[in-house]
Scaffold this active site. Structure first.
Site, PDB file in Angstrom:
ATOM      1  N   GLY A   1       0.824  -1.202   0.000  1.00  0.00           N
ATOM      2  CA  GLY A   1       0.000   0.000   0.000  1.00  0.00           C
ATOM      3  C   GLY A   1       0.851   1.242   0.000  1.00  0.00           C
ATOM      4  O   GLY A   1       2.054   1.192   0.263  1.00  0.00           O
ATOM      5  N   PRO A   2       0.246   2.381  -0.308  1.00  0.00           N
ATOM      6  CA  PRO A   2       0.985   3.640  -0.318  1.00  0.00           C
ATOM      7  C   PRO A   2       1.531   3.973   1.068  1.00  0.00           C
ATOM      8  O   PRO A   2       1.077   3.427   2.081  1.00  0.00           O
ATOM      9  CB  PRO A   2      -0.072   4.672  -0.767  1.00  0.00           C
ATOM     10  CG  PRO A   2      -1.161   3.869  -1.386  1.00  0.00           C
ATOM     11  CD  PRO A   2      -1.161   2.546  -0.699  1.00  0.00           C
ATOM     12  N   PRO A   3       2.500   4.878   1.146  1.00  0.00           N
ATOM     13  CA  PRO A   3       3.040   5.268   2.460  1.00  0.00           C
ATOM     14  C   PRO A   3       1.968   5.916   3.328  1.00  0.00           C
ATOM     15  O   PRO A   3       1.108   6.657   2.844  1.00  0.00           O
ATOM     16  CB  PRO A   3       4.136   6.281   2.096  1.00  0.00           C
ATOM     17  CG  PRO A   3       4.484   6.012   0.673  1.00  0.00           C
ATOM     18  CD  PRO A   3       3.233   5.511   0.033  1.00  0.00           C
TER      19      PRO A   3
ATOM     20  N   GLU B   1      -9.105  33.375 -11.189  1.00  0.00           N
ATOM     21  CA  GLU B   1      -9.802  32.414 -10.329  1.00  0.00           C
ATOM     22  C   GLU B   1     -11.308  32.397 -10.612  1.00  0.00           C
ATOM     23  O   GLU B   1     -11.937  31.335 -10.548  1.00  0.00           O
ATOM     24  CB  GLU B   1      -9.538  32.730  -8.856  1.00  0.00           C
ATOM     25  CG  GLU B   1      -8.079  32.665  -8.447  1.00  0.00           C
ATOM     26  CD  GLU B   1      -7.437  31.338  -8.774  1.00  0.00           C
ATOM     27  OE1 GLU B   1      -8.147  30.297  -8.730  1.00  0.00           O
ATOM     28  OE2 GLU B   1      -6.244  31.316  -9.105  1.00  0.00           O
TER      29      GLU B   1
END
Length: 651
Positions: free
Chosen positions: A198-200, A421
């Site tokens: 799994g990801p960190p 924006e």
């Protein structure tokens, strides 16, 4: 070795060095007296020019009649003839016992430089081998795994949230460790190794600790990098020692973090040809499923790079079960927030489900950091509890960076940012399947001059072509607004990251996702920038020049179509564009209430708490995701990436 023994050895070395220096100093001091030949000394005695002598062994210190002091050495074995000569000429004679350095002191002084070199060498070797924990200087082959007993294992499955499927996969390990006969009586065997992928920050280590805590068994923890050293054979020795210790404590759990540090594919040309690493890996393979079994020992390893692991590690009998610990979904994020919020006092208005909606892509570690940052915001404001505003401010800081209140923007640049924006927001609001706009601000944050934030209604795992087109159109909304209001000559470089990400989405639509009617569902090209160990590093061109030209034309068409669509939306809503830009110039930050007023064509109401707000930052009561348009000097700001890249909307 205790600290007292280390200090004692250090002081002994210092004392030896000082004695050596002092002895040399004495010898140098003695050398100050002028030395004369023995024959000249006898001549001066016969002339009556010597008043007094001091005999110290072979050395004779002479007091001359002129007041000067000299020294000489007597080459005769017997001093009786010399003494008679001195008495005959009326010379006063004195004598002292000659100093004789002990043999041990002479040896110590002569060997001092070598001893110091050996001590320095041992010290640095212990540092390189991590031997500062009290083991002997040459105990490199001992395992550095840290053991937690069942009394020290305080974690349980209630401390782990956001990965329910992973917890279900490992619960039978707990049952086996508690009652092995339950499985053995039916001939079943528990997996020897479990690989957590799994990801960190998703909680792999925490889940392994929870397994040990629930099973009430010893827990050995070590990192993959602790095996690999500069000496060949040390890592293999440490693996053997670790399993020997584990067998004495069986049943138990061995947890190896960052397995890819030692388990990379063997025989690879880059980063995998290290003899020490390969020997360490071979020993681990043998220990896990070799001639001698390791009964009662379950090896749990964690990695975020399963693609580089050696295939022998993943075969049945070793790490034959892979447990995926993914990034949590919205429900999992809410559960994780509830776990971490137990440790901080929270106000009644805190709504974890709203915070979870606004933090897609956050790992468990990210959410823990979010709660901590919110507590720090509350502490700075001298609050008794952490409220929803603190969590919103913490989320804005983590996702967009801190407000740069000291940055002074010129009025025309501020106005240009407001229109940029507003262009993002209006196109995002009026394109189909786009996430709702939640907040727009022109307060500089991190590396961005302004931000448009979107509130996803739910976690998404796939994207339709219409949604991707809407994302590309909204990315170009800022640049198009600049063109419409200020003209082509006043367009700025603020849309650099917008253009880069829009082009990336368009190219993926054509080359990866098969969303081009002309080229059809076929993947073209390879992943850029990826190096697979053990395989060729060179990227092979797998399309013809004609196909590559067609790809470029299709990408150009996707960009042009969405650019035209965004331009049409803004031309039809110029009044709303001016209204939103004016509101941003006045309030600096507008949220959903003001945005709804503007889209109805009404004058926007003041934001809540606007009078008390410092630069208008950090307001709002619901979550959002942020995008990444950079200033020209700040390219490549990292976003929280999903299947198609980072989110939208900064300038």
């Amino acid at each position: 070795m205790s600290d007292m023994a280390k200090n004692l050895i250090l002081w002994v070395i210092i004392a030896v060095v000082l004695m050596s220096v002092f002895s040399n100093f004495q010898e140098q001091s003695a050398d100050v007296t002028e030395k004369v030949p023995y024959s000249e000394f006898l001549n001066e005695v016969e002339r009556g020019n010597i008043r007094e002598v001091l005999i110290r062994g072979e050395e004779i210190t002479i007091q001359h009649a002129d007041g000067n002091e000299y020294r000489t050495f007597n080459p005769e074995v017997d001093n009786r003839a010399l003494i008679g000569e001195l008495l005959e000429h009326g010379v006063t004679i004195d004598a002292e016992q000659a100093e004789s350095d002990s043999m041990l002191m002479q040896i110590l002084i002569s060997w001092t430089p070598f001893l110091l070199l050996i001590a320095v060498w041992i010290y640095f070797m212990r540092q390189m081998q991590g031997g500062g924990g009290g083991r002997g200087a040459m105990s490199f082959g001992k395992s550095k795994a840290k053991m937690m007993t069942e009394e020290q294992s305080k974690h349980s499955f209630s401390d782990v949230a956001g990965c329910d499927e992973a917890k279900e996969d490992v619960k039978e390990l707990v049952d086996f460790l508690r009652d092995p006969s339950k499985f053995q009586k039916l001939g079943g065997t528990i997996p020897r190794g479990v690989l957590m992928v799994g990801p960190p920050g998703t909680g792999k280590t925490l889940l392994a600790k929870a397994i040990a805590g629930e099973a009430r068994v010893p827990f050995f923890s070590i990192s993959g990098s602790d095996f690999v050293e500069m000496f060949v054979g040390v890592g293999a020795s440490r693996v053997r020692d670790m399993f020997q210790q584990a067998k004495k404590q069986a049943p138990c759990i061995i947890f190896i973090d960052e397995l890819d540090a030692v388990g990379r594919q063997r025989g690879a040309g880059l980063g995998g040809g290290h003899d020490e690493r390969e020997q360490t890996l071979n020993q681990m393979l043998v220990e896990m499923d070799g001639f001698e079994g390791s009964e009662g020992i379950i090896v749990i390893a964690a990695t975020n790079r399963p693609d580089v692991l050696d295939p022998a590690l993943l075969r049945p009998g070793r790490f034959d079960r892979q447990v995926v610990v993914p990034l949590p979904d919205v429900r999992g994020r809410e559960q994780i927030l509830n776990v971490h919020m137990r440790k901080v006092p929270t106000a009644d208005d805190v709504r974890p489900e709203i915070i979870a909606r606004g933090t897609p892509g956050f790992s468990g570690a990210d959410l823990q950091n979010l709660v901590n940052e919110a507590a720090l915001f509350a502490a700075r404001a001298n609050k008794e509890a952490v409220d929803q505003t603190d969590f919103e401010q913490a989320k804005d800081k983590i996702m967009m960076g801190s407000e740069r209140k000291s940055m002074v923007m010129k009025e025309d640049e501020k106005k240009l940012t407001a229109y940029h924006e507003a262009g993002h927001a209006i196109v995002g609001l009026l394109t189909p399947e786009h996430d709702p706009v939640h907040k727009v601000t022109i307060i500089p944050r991190g590396r961005a001059l302004g931000v448009t934030m979107f509130l996803p209604e739910e976690d998404r795992y796939s994207y339709t072509k219409q949604r991707l087109d809407s994302m590309i159109a909204s990315l170009f909304g800022g640049r198009i607004a600049e063109e419409l209001i200020f003209g082509n000559d006043r367009v700025t470089t603020g849309a650099q990251n917008d253009i880069q990400r829009a082009t990336e989405i368009a190219r993926n639509m054509v080359t990866k996702w098969g969303l081009s009617a002309r080229l059809g569902p076929l993947a073209y090209g390879e992943e850029e920038g990826e190096v697979f160990l053990g395989r060729s590093m060179a990227q092979q061109k797998d399309v013809s020049d004609e196909t590559q030209h067609a790809i470029d034309e299709e990408v150009r068409a996707v960009i042009d179509n969405n650019y035209t669509a965004a331009e049409k939306i803004l031309q039809e809503n110029l009044e709303k564009l001016h209204l939103m830009a004016d509101a941003l110039m006045k309030y600096e930050t507008i949220d959903r209430d003001q945005i709804d007023d503007i889209m109805r064509g009404d004058e926007p109401r003041p934001p809540k708490g606007w009078q008390d707000r410092d630069h208008g930052g950090g307001s709002g009561d619901e979550g959002e995701t942020a995008g990444a348009d950079d200033q020209p000097e700040a390219e490549g700001k990292d976003g929280r990436e999903g299947p198609i890249g980072g989110p939208v909307g900064e300038h």
